[in-house]
Design a protein around this motif. Structure first.
Motif, PDB file in Angstrom:
ATOM      1  N   VAL A  39       0.840  -1.201   0.000  1.00 58.46           N
ATOM      2  CA  VAL A  39       0.000   0.000   0.000  1.00 58.46           C
ATOM      3  C   VAL A  39       0.872   1.247   0.000  1.00 58.46           C
ATOM      4  CG1 VAL A  39      -1.675   1.342   1.334  1.00 58.46           C
ATOM      5  CG2 VAL A  39      -2.009  -1.123   1.026  1.00 58.46           C
ATOM      6  N   SER A  40       1.921   1.243   0.797  1.00 55.95           N
ATOM      7  CA  SER A  40       2.829   2.388   0.850  1.00 55.95           C
ATOM      8  C   SER A  40       3.487   2.631  -0.504  1.00 55.95           C
ATOM      9  CB  SER A  40       3.895   2.151   1.925  1.00 55.95           C
ATOM     10  OG  SER A  40       4.853   3.170   1.897  1.00 55.95           O
ATOM     11  N   TYR A  41       3.981   1.578  -1.122  1.00 56.38           N
ATOM     12  CA  TYR A  41       4.661   1.702  -2.408  1.00 56.38           C
ATOM     13  C   TYR A  41       3.706   2.192  -3.497  1.00 56.38           C
ATOM     14  CZ  TYR A  41       7.328   0.552  -6.571  1.00 56.38           C
ATOM     15  OH  TYR A  41       7.973   0.621  -7.779  1.00 56.38           O
ATOM     16  N   ILE A  42       2.556   1.546  -3.608  1.00 52.41           N
ATOM     17  CA  ILE A  42       1.586   1.920  -4.651  1.00 52.41           C
ATOM     18  C   ILE A  42       1.099   3.348  -4.449  1.00 52.41           C
ATOM     19  CG2 ILE A  42      -0.717   1.392  -5.556  1.00 52.41           C
ATOM     20  CD1 ILE A  42      -0.007  -1.594  -4.897  1.00 52.41           C
ATOM     21  N   SER A  43       0.977   3.774  -3.219  1.00 57.36           N
ATOM     22  CA  SER A  43       0.506   5.126  -2.914  1.00 57.36           C
ATOM     23  C   SER A  43       1.475   6.213  -3.388  1.00 57.36           C
ATOM     24  CB  SER A  43       0.272   5.282  -1.411  1.00 57.36           C
ATOM     25  OG  SER A  43      -0.771   4.445  -0.994  1.00 57.36           O
ATOM     26  N   GLN A  44       2.689   5.820  -3.696  1.00 59.12           N
ATOM     27  CA  GLN A  44       3.636   6.784  -4.242  1.00 59.12           C
ATOM     28  C   GLN A  44       3.289   7.168  -5.685  1.00 59.12           C
ATOM     29  OE1 GLN A  44       7.842   5.806  -3.547  1.00 59.12           O
ATOM     30  NE2 GLN A  44       7.122   4.277  -2.070  1.00 59.12           N
ATOM     31  N   PHE A  45       2.508   6.315  -6.364  1.00 63.86           N
ATOM     32  CA  PHE A  45       2.208   6.514  -7.783  1.00 63.86           C
ATOM     33  C   PHE A  45       0.727   6.741  -8.068  1.00 63.86           C
ATOM     34  CE2 PHE A  45       5.710   3.540  -7.175  1.00 63.86           C
ATOM     35  CZ  PHE A  45       6.745   4.247  -7.764  1.00 63.86           C
ATOM     36  N   LEU A  46      -0.132   6.238  -7.188  1.00 60.93           N
ATOM     37  CA  LEU A  46      -1.577   6.295  -7.402  1.00 60.93           C
ATOM     38  C   LEU A  46      -2.283   6.772  -6.141  1.00 60.93           C
ATOM     39  CD1 LEU A  46      -2.058   2.721  -8.930  1.00 60.93           C
ATOM     40  CD2 LEU A  46      -2.022   4.858 -10.203  1.00 60.93           C
ATOM     41  N   ILE A  47      -3.446   7.363  -6.329  1.00 59.41           N
ATOM     42  CA  ILE A  47      -4.308   7.668  -5.195  1.00 59.41           C
ATOM     43  C   ILE A  47      -5.235   6.471  -5.024  1.00 59.41           C
ATOM     44  CG2 ILE A  47      -6.144   9.154  -4.323  1.00 59.41           C
ATOM     45  CD1 ILE A  47      -4.851  11.429  -5.992  1.00 59.41           C
ATOM     46  N   LEU A  48      -5.104   5.774  -3.914  1.00 58.37           N
ATOM     47  CA  LEU A  48      -5.967   4.620  -3.649  1.00 58.37           C
ATOM     48  C   LEU A  48      -7.288   5.104  -3.075  1.00 58.37           C
ATOM     49  CD1 LEU A  48      -3.303   2.203  -2.175  1.00 58.37           C
ATOM     50  CD2 LEU A  48      -4.455   1.996  -4.371  1.00 58.37           C
ATOM     51  N   GLU A  49      -8.375   4.547  -3.593  1.00 58.26           N
ATOM     52  CA  GLU A  49      -9.728   4.898  -3.172  1.00 58.26           C
ATOM     53  C   GLU A  49     -10.391   3.685  -2.535  1.00 58.26           C
ATOM     54  OE1 GLU A  49     -10.997   7.891  -3.481  1.00 58.26           O
ATOM     55  OE2 GLU A  49      -9.572   8.843  -4.850  1.00 58.26           O
ATOM     56  N   PRO A  50     -11.384   3.904  -1.661  1.00 57.73           N
ATOM     57  CA  PRO A  50     -12.127   2.768  -1.099  1.00 57.73           C
ATOM     58  C   PRO A  50     -12.668   1.886  -2.221  1.00 57.73           C
ATOM     59  CG  PRO A  50     -12.745   4.793   0.018  1.00 57.73           C
ATOM     60  CD  PRO A  50     -11.873   5.193  -1.155  1.00 57.73           C
ATOM     61  N   GLY A  51     -12.496   0.591  -2.055  1.00 62.39           N
ATOM     62  CA  GLY A  51     -12.959  -0.355  -3.065  1.00 62.39           C
ATOM     63  C   GLY A  51     -11.891  -0.750  -4.072  1.00 62.39           C
ATOM     64  N   ASP A  52     -10.763  -0.036  -4.105  1.00 58.96           N
ATOM     65  CA  ASP A  52      -9.676  -0.425  -5.002  1.00 58.96           C
ATOM     66  C   ASP A  52      -9.167  -1.812  -4.617  1.00 58.96           C
ATOM     67  OD1 ASP A  52      -9.789   1.933  -6.405  1.00 58.96           O
ATOM     68  OD2 ASP A  52      -8.003   2.809  -5.494  1.00 58.96           O
ATOM     69  N   VAL A  53      -8.735  -2.557  -5.603  1.00 60.70           N
ATOM     70  CA  VAL A  53      -8.193  -3.895  -5.395  1.00 60.70           C
ATOM     71  C   VAL A  53      -6.733  -3.899  -5.813  1.00 60.70           C
ATOM     72  CG1 VAL A  53      -8.345  -6.321  -6.107  1.00 60.70           C
ATOM     73  CG2 VAL A  53     -10.437  -4.986  -5.758  1.00 60.70           C
ATOM     74  N   ILE A  54      -5.879  -4.426  -4.952  1.00 60.71           N
ATOM     75  CA  ILE A  54      -4.459  -4.583  -5.265  1.00 60.71           C
ATOM     76  C   ILE A  54      -4.213  -6.077  -5.456  1.00 60.71           C
ATOM     77  CG2 ILE A  54      -2.097  -4.295  -4.442  1.00 60.71           C
ATOM     78  CD1 ILE A  54      -3.169  -1.964  -2.694  1.00 60.71           C
ATOM     79  N   THR A  55      -3.857  -6.468  -6.665  1.00 64.03           N
ATOM     80  CA  THR A  55      -3.578  -7.883  -6.906  1.00 64.03           C
ATOM     81  C   THR A  55      -2.127  -8.161  -6.523  1.00 64.03           C
ATOM     82  OG1 THR A  55      -3.044  -7.442  -9.226  1.00 64.03           O
ATOM     83  CG2 THR A  55      -5.304  -8.072  -8.730  1.00 64.03           C
ATOM     84  N   THR A  56      -1.918  -9.281  -5.847  1.00 63.17           N
ATOM     85  CA  THR A  56      -0.603  -9.539  -5.261  1.00 63.17           C
ATOM     86  C   THR A  56       0.028 -10.853  -5.691  1.00 63.17           C
ATOM     87  OG1 THR A  56      -1.619 -10.580  -3.337  1.00 63.17           O
ATOM     88  CG2 THR A  56      -1.190  -8.205  -3.201  1.00 63.17           C
ATOM     89  N   GLY A  57      -0.611 -11.593  -6.556  1.00 65.25           N
ATOM     90  CA  GLY A  57      -0.075 -12.888  -6.927  1.00 65.25           C
ATOM     91  C   GLY A  57      -0.993 -13.988  -6.445  1.00 65.25           C
ATOM     92  N   THR A  58      -0.470 -15.174  -6.343  1.00 62.21           N
ATOM     93  CA  THR A  58      -1.324 -16.323  -6.053  1.00 62.21           C
ATOM     94  C   THR A  58      -0.584 -17.349  -5.197  1.00 62.21           C
ATOM     95  OG1 THR A  58      -2.740 -17.984  -7.112  1.00 62.21           O
ATOM     96  CG2 THR A  58      -0.652 -17.512  -8.190  1.00 62.21           C
ATOM     97  N   PRO A  59      -1.324 -18.062  -4.340  1.00 59.92           N
ATOM     98  CA  PRO A  59      -0.695 -19.147  -3.579  1.00 59.92           C
ATOM     99  C   PRO A  59      -0.353 -20.329  -4.497  1.00 59.92           C
ATOM    100  CG  PRO A  59      -2.822 -18.522  -2.619  1.00 59.92           C
ATOM    101  CD  PRO A  59      -2.703 -17.839  -3.941  1.00 59.92           C
ATOM    102  N   PRO A  60       0.414 -21.291  -4.005  1.00 60.95           N
ATOM    103  CA  PRO A  60       0.728 -22.482  -4.802  1.00 60.95           C
ATOM    104  C   PRO A  60      -0.550 -23.195  -5.243  1.00 60.95           C
ATOM    105  CG  PRO A  60       2.017 -22.448  -2.776  1.00 60.95           C
ATOM    106  CD  PRO A  60       1.020 -21.336  -2.678  1.00 60.95           C
ATOM    107  N   GLY A  61      -0.469 -23.845  -6.405  1.00 59.14           N
ATOM    108  CA  GLY A  61      -1.587 -24.646  -6.883  1.00 59.14           C
ATOM    109  C   GLY A  61      -2.168 -24.177  -8.206  1.00 59.14           C
ATOM    110  N   VAL A  62      -1.466 -23.293  -8.913  1.00 56.75           N
ATOM    111  CA  VAL A  62      -1.988 -22.811 -10.195  1.00 56.75           C
ATOM    112  C   VAL A  62      -2.004 -23.940 -11.224  1.00 56.75           C
ATOM    113  CG1 VAL A  62      -1.343 -20.412  -9.825  1.00 56.75           C
ATOM    114  CG2 VAL A  62       0.265 -21.938 -10.923  1.00 56.75           C
TER     115      VAL A  62
END
Length: 98
Positions: A39-62
């Protein structure tokens, strides 16, 4: 959600089912970068609003990593969730070029 509703965002169970079969199980505890860092890193480039989704990758099992690989197809139902945040469900629709 507010911080008082989820005491530790770095300790939430996650899951993903395809057609009722558990395919992925994980935890935010295993993330390479923690939620606050992201959140800190992304906030350097974008204004985060309520409801925004940050995709972070996936657990094992793809599906691509399975032997043989397994891919979603039309009609499949994907259900996923994160403990304390909720659950969502999508039905896969085949691609149509028109």
């Amino acid at each position: 959600m507010t911080p008082d509703e989820i005491p530790d965002v770095q300790n939430l169970k996650m899951w993903l089912d395809v057609n009722g079969e558990r395919m992925q199980t994980g935890s935010t505890a295993t993330m390479i970068f923690g939620v606050t860092t992201l959140v800190s890193y992304i906030s350097q480039f974008l204004i985060l609003e309520p409801g925004d989704v940050i995709t972070t990758g996936t657990p094992p099992g793809v599906g691509l990593g399975m032997k043989p690989p397994r891919f979603l197809k039309g009609g499949d139902v994907v259900t996923l969730g994160i403990e304390g945040l909720g659950e969502q469900r999508q039905q896969i629709v085949p691609y149509s070029a028109g």
